[in-house]
Design an enzyme around this catalytic site. Sequence first.
Site, PDB file in Angstrom:
ATOM      1  N   TYR A   1       5.486 -15.878   7.590  1.00  0.00           N
ATOM      2  CA  TYR A   1       6.803 -16.066   7.318  1.00  0.00           C
ATOM      3  C   TYR A   1       7.283 -17.164   8.243  1.00  0.00           C
ATOM      4  O   TYR A   1       6.835 -17.223   9.570  1.00  0.00           O
ATOM      5  CB  TYR A   1       7.453 -14.595   7.807  1.00  0.00           C
ATOM      6  CG  TYR A   1       7.363 -13.891   6.665  1.00  0.00           C
ATOM      7  CD1 TYR A   1       7.746 -13.798   5.570  1.00  0.00           C
ATOM      8  CD2 TYR A   1       7.000 -12.406   7.116  1.00  0.00           C
ATOM      9  CE1 TYR A   1       7.886 -12.818   4.469  1.00  0.00           C
ATOM     10  CE2 TYR A   1       6.970 -11.295   6.103  1.00  0.00           C
ATOM     11  CZ  TYR A   1       7.385 -11.484   4.702  1.00  0.00           C
ATOM     12  OH  TYR A   1       7.376 -10.508   3.849  1.00  0.00           O
TER      13      TYR A   1
ATOM     14  N   ASN B   1      12.596  -9.829   5.340  1.00  0.00           N
ATOM     15  CA  ASN B   1      12.170  -8.628   5.632  1.00  0.00           C
ATOM     16  C   ASN B   1      11.409  -8.539   7.293  1.00  0.00           C
ATOM     17  O   ASN B   1      11.783  -8.993   8.344  1.00  0.00           O
ATOM     18  CB  ASN B   1      11.416  -7.715   4.644  1.00  0.00           C
ATOM     19  CG  ASN B   1      11.800  -6.416   4.731  1.00  0.00           C
ATOM     20  OD1 ASN B   1      13.028  -6.061   4.336  1.00  0.00           O
ATOM     21  ND2 ASN B   1      10.917  -5.634   5.045  1.00  0.00           N
ATOM     22  N   ALA B   2      10.153  -8.271   7.128  1.00  0.00           N
ATOM     23  CA  ALA B   2       8.979  -8.253   8.077  1.00  0.00           C
ATOM     24  C   ALA B   2       9.654  -7.721   9.409  1.00  0.00           C
ATOM     25  O   ALA B   2       9.102  -8.158  10.571  1.00  0.00           O
ATOM     26  CB  ALA B   2       8.984  -9.591   8.444  1.00  0.00           C
ATOM     27  N   GLU B   3      10.303  -6.637   9.332  1.00  0.00           N
ATOM     28  CA  GLU B   3      10.901  -5.862  10.588  1.00  0.00           C
ATOM     29  C   GLU B   3      11.549  -6.965  11.354  1.00  0.00           C
ATOM     30  O   GLU B   3      11.442  -6.453  12.746  1.00  0.00           O
ATOM     31  CB  GLU B   3       9.666  -4.947  11.075  1.00  0.00           C
ATOM     32  CG  GLU B   3       9.116  -3.799  10.328  1.00  0.00           C
ATOM     33  CD  GLU B   3       8.330  -4.260   9.002  1.00  0.00           C
ATOM     34  OE1 GLU B   3       9.046  -4.170   7.974  1.00  0.00           O
ATOM     35  OE2 GLU B   3       7.229  -4.465   9.153  1.00  0.00           O
TER      36      GLU B   3
ATOM     37  N   ASN C   1      11.586 -13.004  -0.879  1.00  0.00           N
ATOM     38  CA  ASN C   1      10.635 -11.807  -0.458  1.00  0.00           C
ATOM     39  C   ASN C   1      10.981 -10.341  -0.915  1.00  0.00           C
ATOM     40  O   ASN C   1      12.072  -9.891  -0.969  1.00  0.00           O
ATOM     41  CB  ASN C   1      10.747 -11.456   1.066  1.00  0.00           C
ATOM     42  CG  ASN C   1       9.549 -10.617   1.445  1.00  0.00           C
ATOM     43  OD1 ASN C   1       8.365 -11.023   1.348  1.00  0.00           O
ATOM     44  ND2 ASN C   1       9.906  -9.446   1.679  1.00  0.00           N
ATOM     45  N   GLU C   2      10.034 -10.039  -2.051  1.00  0.00           N
ATOM     46  CA  GLU C   2      10.265  -8.990  -2.698  1.00  0.00           C
ATOM     47  C   GLU C   2      11.598  -8.655  -3.386  1.00  0.00           C
ATOM     48  O   GLU C   2      12.434  -7.719  -3.156  1.00  0.00           O
ATOM     49  CB  GLU C   2       9.986  -7.536  -1.882  1.00  0.00           C
ATOM     50  CG  GLU C   2       8.598  -7.505  -1.207  1.00  0.00           C
ATOM     51  CD  GLU C   2       8.106  -6.212  -0.611  1.00  0.00           C
ATOM     52  OE1 GLU C   2       9.130  -5.549  -0.046  1.00  0.00           O
ATOM     53  OE2 GLU C   2       7.004  -5.771  -0.751  1.00  0.00           O
TER      54      GLU C   2
ATOM     55  N   TYR D   1       1.029  -3.110  15.359  1.00  0.00           N
ATOM     56  CA  TYR D   1       1.058  -2.876  13.811  1.00  0.00           C
ATOM     57  C   TYR D   1      -0.167  -2.073  13.365  1.00  0.00           C
ATOM     58  O   TYR D   1      -0.429  -1.691  12.436  1.00  0.00           O
ATOM     59  CB  TYR D   1       0.988  -4.166  12.932  1.00  0.00           C
ATOM     60  CG  TYR D   1       1.788  -3.592  11.540  1.00  0.00           C
ATOM     61  CD1 TYR D   1       3.023  -3.896  11.399  1.00  0.00           C
ATOM     62  CD2 TYR D   1       0.955  -3.792  10.174  1.00  0.00           C
ATOM     63  CE1 TYR D   1       3.684  -3.632  10.140  1.00  0.00           C
ATOM     64  CE2 TYR D   1       1.485  -3.566   9.067  1.00  0.00           C
ATOM     65  CZ  TYR D   1       2.763  -3.360   9.046  1.00  0.00           C
ATOM     66  OH  TYR D   1       3.539  -3.268   7.593  1.00  0.00           O
TER      67      TYR D   1
ATOM     68  N   GLU E   1       0.859  -8.669  -0.326  1.00  0.00           N
ATOM     69  CA  GLU E   1       0.889  -8.046   1.064  1.00  0.00           C
ATOM     70  C   GLU E   1       0.119  -6.611   0.656  1.00  0.00           C
ATOM     71  O   GLU E   1       0.514  -5.860  -0.297  1.00  0.00           O
ATOM     72  CB  GLU E   1       2.175  -7.579   1.552  1.00  0.00           C
ATOM     73  CG  GLU E   1       3.071  -8.766   1.878  1.00  0.00           C
ATOM     74  CD  GLU E   1       4.445  -8.165   2.162  1.00  0.00           C
ATOM     75  OE1 GLU E   1       4.797  -7.032   2.763  1.00  0.00           O
ATOM     76  OE2 GLU E   1       5.382  -8.879   2.266  1.00  0.00           O
TER      77      GLU E   1
ATOM     78  N   TYR F   1       1.637  -0.623   0.068  1.00  0.00           N
ATOM     79  CA  TYR F   1       1.523   0.030   1.415  1.00  0.00           C
ATOM     80  C   TYR F   1       1.068   1.534   1.015  1.00  0.00           C
ATOM     81  O   TYR F   1       1.917   2.384   1.490  1.00  0.00           O
ATOM     82  CB  TYR F   1       3.042   0.096   2.119  1.00  0.00           C
ATOM     83  CG  TYR F   1       2.804  -1.449   2.712  1.00  0.00           C
ATOM     84  CD1 TYR F   1       3.556  -2.468   1.949  1.00  0.00           C
ATOM     85  CD2 TYR F   1       2.421  -1.840   3.910  1.00  0.00           C
ATOM     86  CE1 TYR F   1       3.614  -3.593   2.360  1.00  0.00           C
ATOM     87  CE2 TYR F   1       2.803  -3.288   4.515  1.00  0.00           C
ATOM     88  CZ  TYR F   1       3.312  -3.960   3.628  1.00  0.00           C
ATOM     89  OH  TYR F   1       3.624  -5.538   3.976  1.00  0.00           O
TER      90      TYR F   1
HETATM   91  C1  IPT Z   1       7.251  -5.259   2.955  1.00  0.00           C
HETATM   92  C2  IPT Z   1       7.952  -6.814   3.308  1.00  0.00           C
HETATM   93  O1  IPT Z   1       7.773  -7.573   2.306  1.00  0.00           O
HETATM   94  C3  IPT Z   1       7.359  -7.138   4.704  1.00  0.00           C
HETATM   95  O2  IPT Z   1       8.151  -8.195   5.013  1.00  0.00           O
HETATM   96  C4  IPT Z   1       7.252  -5.966   5.660  1.00  0.00           C
HETATM   97  O3  IPT Z   1       8.387  -5.561   6.122  1.00  0.00           O
HETATM   98  C5  IPT Z   1       6.478  -4.761   5.311  1.00  0.00           C
HETATM   99  O4  IPT Z   1       6.950  -4.219   4.041  1.00  0.00           O
HETATM  100  C6  IPT Z   1       6.357  -3.418   5.851  1.00  0.00           C
HETATM  101  O5  IPT Z   1       5.683  -3.896   7.099  1.00  0.00           O
HETATM  102  S1  IPT Z   1       8.424  -4.426   2.273  1.00  0.00           S
HETATM  103  C7  IPT Z   1       7.816  -2.973   1.500  1.00  0.00           C
HETATM  104  C8  IPT Z   1       8.804  -2.017   0.853  1.00  0.00           C
HETATM  105  C9  IPT Z   1       6.659  -3.001   0.620  1.00  0.00           C
END
Ligand code: IPT
Length: 981
Positions: A59, A103-105, A162-163, A330, A264, A226
């Site tokens: 990113y 996003n990406a925290e 993103n998403e 992470y 992802e 995830y």
């Molecule tokens: C996903 C985001 O695209 C990524 O930027 C990061 O935030 C990740 O989550 C979590 O670490 S969004 C998630 C709702 C799949």
Amino acid sequence: MKLTRIVEVTWDKHSLFVRGERIMVFSGEFHPFRLPVPDLWLDIFEKIKSMGFTGVSFYVDWGLVEGNPGHVSTDGIWNLEEFFDAAVQAGLYLIARPGPYINAETSAGGIPGWVLRQNATIRSDNPEYLNTTTNYMSIMGRIIEKAQITHGGPVILVQPENEYSTWPGVTDFPTSMNRKYMDFVEKQLLAAGITVPLIVNDNLALGYWAPGSGLGAVDIYGIDSYPLRYDCAHPTVWPTYRFPYDWQVVHERESPGTPFAIGEFQGGSGEGWGGVIEEKCGELVNEEAARVVYKNNYSFGVKLFNIYMTYGGTNWGNLGYQGGYTSYDYGAAITEERGIWREKFSEQKLEANFLKVSPAYLTATSGLGINGSYGAPASIAVTPLVGNGTRTNFYVVRHADFSSTDNTQYNLTVSTSIGKVSIPQLGASLILNGRDSKFHVTDYDLDGINLIYSTAEILSWARGPGSTRVLVLYGGAGELHEFAISRHLGDPAMIEGNNVTIQQKGPAWVVQWQVQPNRSVIRVSDLEIYLLWRNEAYTYWPMELPASHPIGNFSSPTKELVLVKGAYLIRNVKLVGKQLWLSGDINATTEIEVISTPVDQLEGLVFNGQQLKTSHTATGKLSAKIDYMLPTFEVPNLSNLRWKYMDSLPEIKSSYNDSAWKTCDKAISHNPRDLDTPMSLYSMDYGFHTGSLLYRGHFFANARESYIWLNISGGTGFGHSVWLDDKFLGSWPGTGAKATITQNLTIPEALSSGTPHIFTILIDHMGQDEEAPGTDAIKFPKGILGYQLSNHDQSDISWRLTGNLGGEEYQDLSRGPLNEGAMYAERQGYHYPNPPSSDWTVSSPIKNGISQAGVGFYTASFQLDFPSGWDIPLNIVFTTFTSGTSQHDELGLNYRCQIYINGYQYGKYINNLGPQKSYPIPEGVINHNGVNYIALTLWAQDAEGARIGGLDLVASTAIRSGYSKPRPAPQPSWVARSDAY
Ligand code: IPT
């Protein structure tokens, strides 16, 4: 709508083609902005490449590069050209994800603070919002454009947004507005000259933006997932409700014309204030998860697979969102301090390398995973991947119940070129031990030699000189495995090891063995087969030899491989005549052995430039010992430094003049949250978006004040402290759950009527939140949301505010817009190297501390002189008071610190919340050879003050390393800030 098609990157329903060759994009997520030392990017790339990956996804954080509207930073730590060059050097293709939202925290998901101030909904087609993106997107778009593969660069794919695929409360997503926005972002990329395919990441696998979905825009449809979720506090609990069973079916429905892509997939997880340390996330998504859930993905035929994160790094300098603390480790395969010791790293290495040497996988079609199929019991699911035009088939075996910890025996009945066989043929059973999954193969082609089947998994195989081949198989402890090869190859001979049963069965030699710590090696004519225990396989490195331009170090199915055993890490290999040059790392005295090279009669080995003394093993391989002799080096004791101290809360003194502060005079805010105050007190309305906030509320007393009620917002984990004039009224020490708090503070003594007074409120700003599109959740304001002074009108108080000096016109172009907060010492720049501390008081944050609520600022310097050729990660480690050991130890439980190293804020520590106590500082932020400046803000939230329990600089295991020693990141020294107040 895409206009251009390029020949360098194309695709069909099975896979991508890069330069005309089918390739598995096995990618790891890594954010350069989370490791602000450009010279270390190559180190991460080399580690990812040596895991067998072919790509990296990254990113760009718009909020960090355009903190000041109209000024996009592209040099120093923000220089992506160095990132691209390093990717080319390591040979990794890149997937570029410039946002605008990421996003990406990250704070506000990467949207700059100044954009949050305006009226328009973020990520909508409102022109006011769209206009804010154009400068950044055109500059960043062009930077990425120049790095595309079409110009010899590493970038093969670009992801818009993103998403962008959920819109809570809206059932008709995507609306025409959503379409217009996506279309706009894509056109921005095209206008910048992007010609590589565009890829989307859909977080619910609902087909949004897939080609043929009618929305039409992108080329490659990808999903995010995830499945292990985020509960790192219970790392052994696998919440299987999100585990996929039939993604091959879903993909066929949603995007049948593109390869199955996972943009992802969970590589770890994250934690927040008051939670558990990131290491626990590494336990949640551990090597067993990598076996079970990743192989499950391969069983669906994934051909573009990106593991988020593969190297997480650090939320230094307040770049993170409110839900995370400083570490963004992470629990990823590569640790925050760039270590590769997590078993997951080794497991992924086995998987990625297998796929790299298995071209048949790239065209295989995934069938349904059915419990009890192919002769297995009902508690086991087998998913076939059937060759298309190859005779190779793959069978992925897992427990039907993904999280089962049973040890289950099974047989596999499959069709092969020698007919239908029930494996194992030599009696006994296969076994699946606990959370595990296996890739079994049939009729697997070793470049002309057919492996009829193997239950042991393949790490890699390589061509040696002439017609020789080396195949490396492995199995887990306690397992039995079997493979078969044609009898026509000749008679098998054991050349190393024992306990292997070899029998003739019809047209095949069938070999069965029980996995043991020591390897066995079998030779059949030109083929050498290594039978390894999985943990030994971890120490084998299948390395690509460089090829001619334009492939260079990039992966290609036609590449020659070298198989090396030993070493903590092999970074790269090359042949110089009959010498093999290796670069790599060791963490102990190590025996290395060259299992296979294309060279006949290898004559010598060079490791990190040093010629090694070699010998030949019993099987004729070249080997050598590399010594690890720990050099001496000194790490200073931070307690013994000559710390200088200054009070960093002069604002509570009557003499303090706040006339240079921003007057809170905006009666209207564009923020979606309605104002509860006559004037907006939202910090973002005044351009303050980071670190900490200071408010001063001026009023004249009427002698009837008895309390002040406050509603304060700082983000999860935040705290605040309140003074009336120089009297401390109280604090909110924070919890891991609360992002806002209301509080009633008693005014202890009556004020005399008509006298002027000032409330001073210090608030920790934990970063803006993230959001789902359209919610504008990232705009939720920080600062004072509401207040009421008893027996007063709200308008009796007039407020002033400061955050970081300059706000959006931030001072520190090298370290970016979020690195510093509102505290006095920060506004003066005293956290920089070489502050004007000569006449400050000598006082230690550890031995002395401060004796009342307030903020102390401390600075000290020390020298390091580390040996060259050694990579020695350093950590700043806090010791928490456990209370009770001495009277002093009970003091100051509620306190917060920021650690600055050479001006970089590299740690935010909250003594009463944790969980993070250890803060890795990368070399280049800390100088391993030279002077370092450490600075620390100590914010005591209790009336008794605070002192730090303990602060240490701790070296991790020293690695004798082939890394390139990084030049320091830019570390401008202190200069007087003329406009500071
Ligand atoms: C996903 C985001 O695209 C990524 O930027 C990061 O935030 C990740 O989550 C979590 O670490 S969004 C998630 C709702 C799949």
